[in-house]
Scaffold this active site. Structure first.
Site, PDB file in Angstrom:
ATOM      1  N   ARG A   1      76.012 -39.382 -17.552  1.00 44.50           N
ATOM      2  CA  ARG A   1      76.079 -38.130 -18.336  1.00 44.50           C
ATOM      3  C   ARG A   1      74.888 -37.207 -18.076  1.00 44.50           C
ATOM      4  O   ARG A   1      74.543 -36.366 -18.900  1.00 44.50           O
ATOM      5  CB  ARG A   1      76.203 -38.405 -19.834  1.00 44.50           C
TER       6      ARG A   1
ATOM      7  N   LYS B   1      74.386 -24.031  -9.998  1.00 45.74           N
ATOM      8  CA  LYS B   1      75.813 -24.244  -9.711  1.00 45.74           C
ATOM      9  C   LYS B   1      75.941 -25.462  -8.812  1.00 45.74           C
ATOM     10  O   LYS B   1      75.334 -25.516  -7.740  1.00 45.74           O
ATOM     11  CB  LYS B   1      76.419 -23.028  -9.006  1.00 45.74           C
TER      12      LYS B   1
ATOM     13  N   GLU C   1      72.880 -14.016   3.245  1.00 48.17           N
ATOM     14  CA  GLU C   1      72.611 -14.097   1.803  1.00 48.17           C
ATOM     15  C   GLU C   1      71.292 -13.398   1.452  1.00 48.17           C
ATOM     16  O   GLU C   1      71.140 -12.878   0.354  1.00 48.17           O
ATOM     17  CB  GLU C   1      72.575 -15.562   1.327  1.00 48.17           C
TER      18      GLU C   1
ATOM     19  N   LYS D   1      67.361 -13.670  -7.445  1.00 47.82           N
ATOM     20  CA  LYS D   1      68.362 -14.575  -8.022  1.00 47.82           C
ATOM     21  C   LYS D   1      67.870 -15.144  -9.352  1.00 47.82           C
ATOM     22  O   LYS D   1      68.642 -15.239 -10.312  1.00 47.82           O
ATOM     23  CB  LYS D   1      68.707 -15.702  -7.041  1.00 47.82           C
TER      24      LYS D   1
ATOM     25  N   GLU E   1      77.335 -16.980 -15.791  1.00 46.18           N
ATOM     26  CA  GLU E   1      78.160 -15.959 -15.131  1.00 46.18           C
ATOM     27  C   GLU E   1      79.205 -15.360 -16.067  1.00 46.18           C
ATOM     28  O   GLU E   1      80.400 -15.337 -15.773  1.00 46.18           O
ATOM     29  CB  GLU E   1      78.827 -16.550 -13.871  1.00 46.18           C
TER      30      GLU E   1
ATOM     31  N   ARG F   1      75.727 -12.100 -13.375  1.00 46.19           N
ATOM     32  CA  ARG F   1      75.597 -13.075 -12.282  1.00 46.19           C
ATOM     33  C   ARG F   1      76.705 -12.903 -11.237  1.00 46.19           C
ATOM     34  O   ARG F   1      76.532 -13.256 -10.082  1.00 46.19           O
ATOM     35  CB  ARG F   1      75.588 -14.513 -12.833  1.00 46.19           C
TER      36      ARG F   1
ATOM     37  N   ASN G   1      78.154 -12.628  -6.198  1.00 39.95           N
ATOM     38  CA  ASN G   1      79.354 -12.943  -5.414  1.00 39.95           C
ATOM     39  C   ASN G   1      79.738 -11.810  -4.469  1.00 39.95           C
ATOM     40  O   ASN G   1      80.827 -11.831  -3.887  1.00 39.95           O
ATOM     41  CB  ASN G   1      80.531 -13.252  -6.351  1.00 39.95           C
TER      42      ASN G   1
ATOM     43  N   HIS H   1      81.837 -12.429  -1.441  1.00 35.06           N
ATOM     44  CA  HIS H   1      82.334 -13.803  -1.493  1.00 35.06           C
ATOM     45  C   HIS H   1      83.842 -13.912  -1.736  1.00 35.06           C
ATOM     46  O   HIS H   1      84.440 -14.913  -1.370  1.00 35.06           O
ATOM     47  CB  HIS H   1      81.585 -14.606  -2.560  1.00 35.06           C
TER      48      HIS H   1
ATOM     49  N   HIS I   1      85.267 -16.210   0.896  1.00 30.63           N
ATOM     50  CA  HIS I   1      85.868 -17.521   0.601  1.00 30.63           C
ATOM     51  C   HIS I   1      87.283 -17.598   1.154  1.00 30.63           C
ATOM     52  O   HIS I   1      87.708 -18.638   1.681  1.00 30.63           O
ATOM     53  CB  HIS I   1      85.903 -17.783  -0.908  1.00 30.63           C
TER      54      HIS I   1
ATOM     55  N   HIS J   1      79.818 -20.239   6.221  1.00 27.94           N
ATOM     56  CA  HIS J   1      79.875 -19.551   4.925  1.00 27.94           C
ATOM     57  C   HIS J   1      79.185 -18.177   4.980  1.00 27.94           C
ATOM     58  O   HIS J   1      79.756 -17.165   4.578  1.00 27.94           O
ATOM     59  CB  HIS J   1      79.241 -20.437   3.841  1.00 27.94           C
TER      60      HIS J   1
HETATM   61  N1  GLY Z   1      75.990 -18.227  -5.301  1.00 27.83           N
HETATM   62  C1  GLY Z   1      76.279 -17.451  -6.421  1.00 27.83           C
HETATM   63  C2  GLY Z   1      75.645 -17.939  -7.676  1.00 27.83           C
HETATM   64  O1  GLY Z   1      74.829 -18.840  -7.632  1.00 27.83           O
HETATM   65  O2  GLY Z   1      75.938 -17.440  -8.729  1.00 27.83           O
END
Ligand code: GLY
Length: 380
Positions: free
Chosen positions: A130, A152, A194, A235, A245, A249, A253, A256, A260, A274
């Site tokens: 956990r 993330k 990025e 960031k 997000e 946030r 993206n 993306h 993606h 990527h």
């Molecule tokens: N890679 C996008 C984020 O971390 O929100």
């Protein structure tokens, strides 16, 4: 913020999340200090290092020596290199190995690798017993400026990228910029997309600095540290304001949603890394913004020119095998985009641009306009 910082010890960027705040340390040759930093943060903890076969050949011995040198007991979990490890089988393997190694709740996981290892090890740390604390030691440019920061974690579903995961913040990020010297030029460039993203989405001065200094960022030294630190600072600020997000946030993206879909369309293969998908996706987002009357053609060209100058692909036709293997048609790409987490109740959320350095979240883009836009781009 346009002048490179001096090369004098690591740069520290704080991710301010209350009692879950942590530091990102950025500097050349700081991997050897990992052990003493971990020992100071979690005295007595044992460490499981999760890495992949490729990274292990370069950096596992040094990482292990640093931890052992600080009196820390270690075990190693080595996964296959590549996106395929971010799978149900991959997470089962890492979780079972952590349990076998008797890693307990007050021990630590160290994620040593690029985005795949960070996401996988972080997710395992989030769910085994956990939740176990973890430290990110990112070894790719992409991981240093994006995936290792912000918590993330997760794996891919056969139905789409990153669809199973958890928010789980690391307790420390150690980004050694010397480690990037062993990346292939293509991998470095993919990560650079990025870096450029932070300029395009929110910092025109940084974008201007990158236009002038990108060659020095590739070479290493103070310019590289400045680029990584500026990206992490951008960031960290966004994550501190919107960890889960629910709003801002989503700006991260940028590029993306298209990217993606292109990665999925090319089977997460060597046809498209990527960051390369993000590069093409950013230019598509800029062109779509221009089509919607939000961005000038001059700004679209400026973004495209810079990414191309770095050697990144910027058009669908730049994707390896475009002529031979093609891509799905516009409807096929729309179906792939609809799987993305950026879709809410059938409406696409796109990150669009009003200027270089001014991105906005638009949650009401007409799908037909996007479909027709993609059909035109595929036919060019
Ligand atoms: N890679 C996008 C984020 O971390 O929100």
């Amino acid at each position: 913020m346009t002048a490179p910082l001096k090369n004098s010890g690591p740069i520290t960027v704080e991710v301010a999340l209350g009692d879950r705040s942590y530091d990102i340390l950025i500097g050349r040759d700081i991997l050897s200090s990992l052990g003493e930093r971990v020992a100071a943060l979690r005295p007595g903890a044992r460490v499981a290092i999760v890495t992949d076969e490729y990274v292990a050949t370069y950096w596992l011995r040094k990482t292990d020596a640093s931890l052992k040198g600080a009196g820390i007991a270690t075990s190693h979990i080595v996964v296959d290199e590549g996106e395929a490890s971010k799978s149900y089988e991959g997470i089962e393997f890492v979780c079972e190995e952590l349990i076998k190694a008797k890693i307990e709740r007050n021990d630590l996981v160290v994620a040593l690798g690029g985005g795949v290892v960070g996401d996988l090890a972080g997710f395992a740390a989030a769910i085994v017993r956990r939740g176990i604390d973890f430290v990110q030691v990112p070894t790719s440019l992409l991981a240093q400026v994006d995936s290792s920061v912000g918590g993330k974690t997760g794996i891919n579903s056969p139905q789409g990228k990153n669809l199973v995961g958890a928010f789980h913040q690391p307790i420390l990020v150690v980004a050694d910029t010397a480690v990037l010297d062993t990346l292939s030029p293509r991998q470095f460039r993919a990560g650079y997309a990025e870096v450029a993203k932070y300029g395009v989405l929110g910092d025109e001065a940084f974008f201007t600095w990158l236009e002038a200094n990108h060659a020095d960022v590739v070479k290493g030294g103070a310019a590289r540290e400045h680029a990584v630190a500026t990206s992490c600072r951008a960031k960290a600020a966004i994550v501190a304001r919107d960890e889960r997000e629910t709003g801002e946030r989503a700006l991260l993206n940028l590029g993306h949603t298209f990217g993606h879909a292109l990665e999925t369309a090319t089977g997460f293969s060597d046809r498209l890394y990527h960051g390369e998908g993000v590069s093409i996706g950013m230019v598509l987002a800029a062109e779509l913004s221009a089509q919607l009357g939000m961005l000038t053609d001059a700004d679209v060209s400026r973004i495209q020119r810079h990414l191309a100058a770095v050697g990144l692909p910027t058009r669908l036709q730049d994707i390896a095998g475009f002529k031979q293997e093609g891509l799905p048609d516009a409807d096929g790409l729309m179906t792939l985009m609809a799987q993305d987490k950026k879709v809410k109740r059938g409406r696409f959320t796109f990150i669009l641009l009003q200027a270089v350095g001014q991105a906005v979240v638009s949650s009401d883009v007409d799908p037909l306009a996007v479909r027709n836009f993609l059909a035109r781009k595929l036919a060019q």
